[in-house]
Motif scaffolding. Sequence first.
Motif, mmCIF file in Angstrom:
data_model
loop_
_atom_site.group_PDB
_atom_site.id
_atom_site.type_symbol
_atom_site.label_atom_id
_atom_site.label_comp_id
_atom_site.label_asym_id
_atom_site.label_seq_id
_atom_site.Cartn_x
_atom_site.Cartn_y
_atom_site.Cartn_z
ATOM 1 N N UNK A 81 -4.935 -14.150 -8.968
ATOM 2 C CA UNK A 81 -4.419 -13.100 -8.082
ATOM 3 C C UNK A 81 -3.388 -12.245 -8.824
ATOM 4 N N UNK A 82 -2.654 -12.861 -9.761
ATOM 5 C CA UNK A 82 -1.745 -12.051 -10.593
ATOM 6 C C UNK A 82 -2.542 -11.014 -11.370
ATOM 7 N N UNK A 83 -3.706 -11.466 -11.862
ATOM 8 C CA UNK A 83 -4.542 -10.574 -12.657
ATOM 9 C C UNK A 83 -5.179 -9.504 -11.776
ATOM 10 N N UNK A 84 -5.558 -9.909 -10.541
ATOM 11 C CA UNK A 84 -6.285 -8.994 -9.657
ATOM 12 C C UNK A 84 -5.371 -7.952 -9.020
ATOM 13 N N UNK A 85 -4.101 -8.319 -8.774
ATOM 14 C CA UNK A 85 -3.172 -7.422 -8.077
ATOM 15 C C UNK A 85 -3.214 -5.984 -8.581
ATOM 16 N N UNK A 86 -2.913 -5.747 -9.866
ATOM 17 C CA UNK A 86 -2.933 -4.340 -10.292
ATOM 18 C C UNK A 86 -4.308 -3.720 -10.170
ATOM 19 N N UNK A 87 -5.369 -4.544 -10.317
ATOM 20 C CA UNK A 87 -6.724 -3.999 -10.242
ATOM 21 C C UNK A 87 -7.090 -3.621 -8.817
ATOM 22 N N UNK A 88 -6.390 -4.191 -7.815
ATOM 23 C CA UNK A 88 -6.618 -3.757 -6.433
ATOM 24 C C UNK A 88 -5.685 -2.594 -6.092
ATOM 25 N N UNK A 89 -4.439 -2.666 -6.592
ATOM 26 C CA UNK A 89 -3.465 -1.624 -6.253
ATOM 27 C C UNK A 89 -3.965 -0.254 -6.698
ATOM 28 N N UNK A 118 6.881 8.792 10.407
ATOM 29 C CA UNK A 118 6.219 8.543 9.128
ATOM 30 C C UNK A 118 5.380 7.267 9.200
ATOM 31 N N UNK A 119 5.982 6.227 9.780
ATOM 32 C CA UNK A 119 5.297 4.935 9.885
ATOM 33 C C UNK A 119 4.018 5.070 10.709
ATOM 34 N N UNK A 120 4.130 5.784 11.855
ATOM 35 C CA UNK A 120 2.951 5.967 12.705
ATOM 36 C C UNK A 120 1.876 6.773 11.997
ATOM 37 N N UNK A 121 2.314 7.828 11.306
ATOM 38 C CA UNK A 121 1.358 8.643 10.575
ATOM 39 C C UNK A 121 0.591 7.789 9.589
ATOM 40 N N UNK A 122 1.316 6.969 8.849
ATOM 41 C CA UNK A 122 0.665 6.169 7.808
ATOM 42 C C UNK A 122 -0.266 5.137 8.421
ATOM 43 N N UNK A 123 0.234 4.390 9.407
ATOM 44 C CA UNK A 123 -0.573 3.265 9.882
ATOM 45 C C UNK A 123 -1.618 3.655 10.931
ATOM 46 N N UNK A 124 -1.411 4.787 11.640
ATOM 47 C CA UNK A 124 -2.434 5.197 12.603
ATOM 48 C C UNK A 124 -3.520 6.040 11.949
ATOM 49 N N UNK A 125 -3.179 6.761 10.912
ATOM 50 C CA UNK A 125 -4.147 7.734 10.399
ATOM 51 C C UNK A 125 -4.506 7.516 8.940
ATOM 52 N N UNK A 126 -3.496 7.417 8.083
ATOM 53 C CA UNK A 126 -3.792 7.398 6.649
ATOM 54 C C UNK A 126 -4.476 6.095 6.248
ATOM 55 N N UNK A 127 -3.897 4.964 6.674
ATOM 56 C CA UNK A 127 -4.466 3.681 6.256
ATOM 57 C C UNK A 127 -5.897 3.485 6.779
ATOM 58 N N UNK A 128 -6.171 3.755 8.080
ATOM 59 C CA UNK A 128 -7.561 3.604 8.509
ATOM 60 C C UNK A 128 -8.520 4.486 7.723
ATOM 61 N N UNK A 129 -8.089 5.692 7.386
ATOM 62 C CA UNK A 129 -8.978 6.573 6.630
ATOM 63 C C UNK A 129 -9.175 6.069 5.211
ATOM 64 N N UNK A 130 -8.177 5.389 4.680
ATOM 65 C CA UNK A 130 -8.286 4.908 3.301
ATOM 66 C C UNK A 130 -8.982 3.555 3.241
ATOM 67 N N UNK A 131 -9.289 2.984 4.400
ATOM 68 C CA UNK A 131 -9.814 1.610 4.443
ATOM 69 C C UNK A 131 -11.082 1.403 3.616
ATOM 70 N N UNK A 132 -12.096 2.270 3.733
ATOM 71 C CA UNK A 132 -13.310 1.985 2.963
ATOM 72 C C UNK A 132 -13.023 1.838 1.465
ATOM 73 N N UNK A 133 -12.262 2.776 0.922
ATOM 74 C CA UNK A 133 -11.948 2.691 -0.506
ATOM 75 C C UNK A 133 -11.133 1.451 -0.819
ATOM 76 N N UNK A 134 -10.204 1.141 0.079
ATOM 77 C CA UNK A 134 -9.359 -0.027 -0.123
ATOM 78 C C UNK A 134 -10.189 -1.304 -0.147
ATOM 79 N N UNK A 135 -11.092 -1.426 0.842
ATOM 80 C CA UNK A 135 -11.889 -2.647 0.923
ATOM 81 C C UNK A 135 -12.806 -2.779 -0.282
ATOM 82 N N UNK A 136 -13.470 -1.695 -0.653
ATOM 83 C CA UNK A 136 -14.396 -1.845 -1.771
ATOM 84 C C UNK A 136 -13.624 -2.105 -3.054
ATOM 85 N N UNK A 137 -12.434 -1.508 -3.182
ATOM 86 C CA UNK A 137 -11.616 -1.812 -4.359
ATOM 87 C C UNK A 137 -11.243 -3.281 -4.411
ATOM 88 N N UNK A 138 -10.901 -3.836 -3.250
ATOM 89 C CA UNK A 138 -10.535 -5.250 -3.192
ATOM 90 C C UNK A 138 -11.712 -6.133 -3.580
#
Lengths: 420, 257
Positions: free
Chosen positions: A281-289, A314-334
């Motif tokens: 996981x130490x090795x994977x961390x930067x590769x997921x970030x 700011x918090x609502x903007x990030x967690x209601x809109x930005x993070x859900x929109x970034x989810x596909x890329x995030x999941x496939x990166x993980x």
Amino acid sequence: MTKEQRLKKRYRAEKRFKMYGLISVSLAVIFVLILVQNIFSKGSSAFSRTMIEVEVNYDSSLLELDSPINQNSLKDADFYDLAVESLLKIYPAKDSKEERQILRLFSPDYEFEIKDFLIKNPNKIDQVVPVKITASDDIDQLNKGNFPRDLPEDRRRVSNYQLNIYDNLVEKEKINKKFNNYLFTKGDSRDPELAGIGGSLMGSFFTIIICLVLSFPIAIMASIYLEEFAPKNKITDFIEININNLAAVPSIVYGLLGLGILLSVMEFPRSTPLVAGITLSLMTLPRIIIPCRASLKAVPPSIREAALSVGASKFQTVFHHVVPLAMPGTLSGTIIGLAQALGETAPLILIGMVAFVVDIPSSPVDPSASLPVQVYLWSEQAERGFVEKTSATIMMLLGFLIVMNFIAVYLRQKFEKKWN
Amino acid sequence: MELNNSKIKIKAKNLNVFYGKKQALFNINLDINQKEVTALIGPSGCGKSTFIRCINRMNDVIDICKVEGSVEIDGAEINEKNVDVVTLREKVGMVFQKPNPFPKSIYDNIAYGPIIHGAAENKDQMDNIVETSLKKAALWDEVKDRLNEPGTSLSGGQQQRLCIARALSVNPEVILMDEPCSALDPIATAKIEELIDDLKKSYTIVIVTHSMAQAVRVSQKTGFFHLGKIIEVDSTEKIFKNPANKMTQDYITGRFG
């Protein structure tokens, strides 16, 4: 140069470029095909196992049972004499040397296979029953056609006497093949016919789960913070450069870190999926970030403005809109990061996962092997049986990687559809 | 049109804005009247958008942007540290140049603002808010049967009206519009302009526009910006018929910009 000449030159350049592209693509495809063909031709035979049918006389007097016959008493009984007597009957032997050769046709586990059969069918006591017993690696390979028979006897692993028995058994149709369930249910073994990837499958599974549990939340939080909340200054620039550098650090260095800190200083149990998972996981961390940050960055700023303009914090903007929109890329990166971790060998060797472990681990703190290390271990063995097992393990590993990558692609497409 | 009779809603005093070392606005003094449309015109990069982004403090989002001076809404200073931007933006809505609906259903697009501000206690109230907001934005009849379809499936003009409805959903007092029609065709533009005309009865509107004709059609007051400075502010009629400044004259007659 006239206008026509320039035009022709331009067309030629375009054609040339297309041809280069075609050549490189076909080269890549050819190499992949060669690799796959090589692995499959070597490994496919590992999925079957040669069995020798033997008439076993379940003579209760040979079992020396003191108590009445039931499953428990059978479990404690010694089947060695009974087994040897039945096995030696398959062919006449003139001395103890030949008797030993007969026994060597079978895998060393014959005693337990005969015992297990009776435990499953206790009513067969004092009867003569045909039982299928796993053949030794030599006979297995002979039957699969992997041993050349025309070599002189002293250069073969199978003697003339054993060959005669084998031919005789084939004639009587006592030799047959079945699906090799041992490959999936057994742990490692010194005998190729009894070796399986059950232990390394479980080891890899525990390792990846620990790696996922540790690296996914940390990576997500780190990337959200760095991308959305952290002030842009020299410190965050420095952190960013370091994350990019860490992703490029050779994986063996993480193995050294695991060895030096986790095993030596913190004294975690050696050769366990726990340590392997933490190290990976130490090795994977930067590769997921890195892919997470990229997908957060790819969310259009207009969405952030839209949310902010209706009074979202700011918090609502990030967690209601930005993070859900970034989810596909995030999941496939993980998933791709985890797939890399699944195939990683070097750091696991350093933290002692190369140990010869026969037992299948039942928890992440049991000593264990893992799939890529199993490939490494078996590829060093001389027996022909391990060669096919090596390829079979590679097939399994490739299978898992392909499945994981497909999941990544599927998730990306599914979620992206939802947003458009 | 009598300017003096109107109540001043927004008052910018000595406003200076910097992007890093570059100064984008120089000593802006501008009064914006209540329930009136104020148009800001001027060539690209003159600071119109920067100015309206000061009114709801959207410039806070830009790290290198520094705002100096004062902006008062109803006499209350908004550029102070203790002013809550969330409450401010509830009061001052904004519509952007490019329609930017959330990638969610039409209903959720409108409901998002009221949800985060806790404006509705139950589903009925929320339905009500969605309906009135869409009606105010003249979009209700077109979308009432497909509220669950994604907002992004609407046409450009409808999307922009959806964004206006979204801005209206939190009951703002001021609506800032940053070139709301620049990405739309003439028919959609006409609809939005009609809507603006209607909205000015209840809201104070500040609109940035590149179209002189649009400024004439929708606004009562016009400010002309050039290179970060405000050159001339007056009633729209006066600016376009008889501007006091030569530069304004040149700009509106198309001699530069």
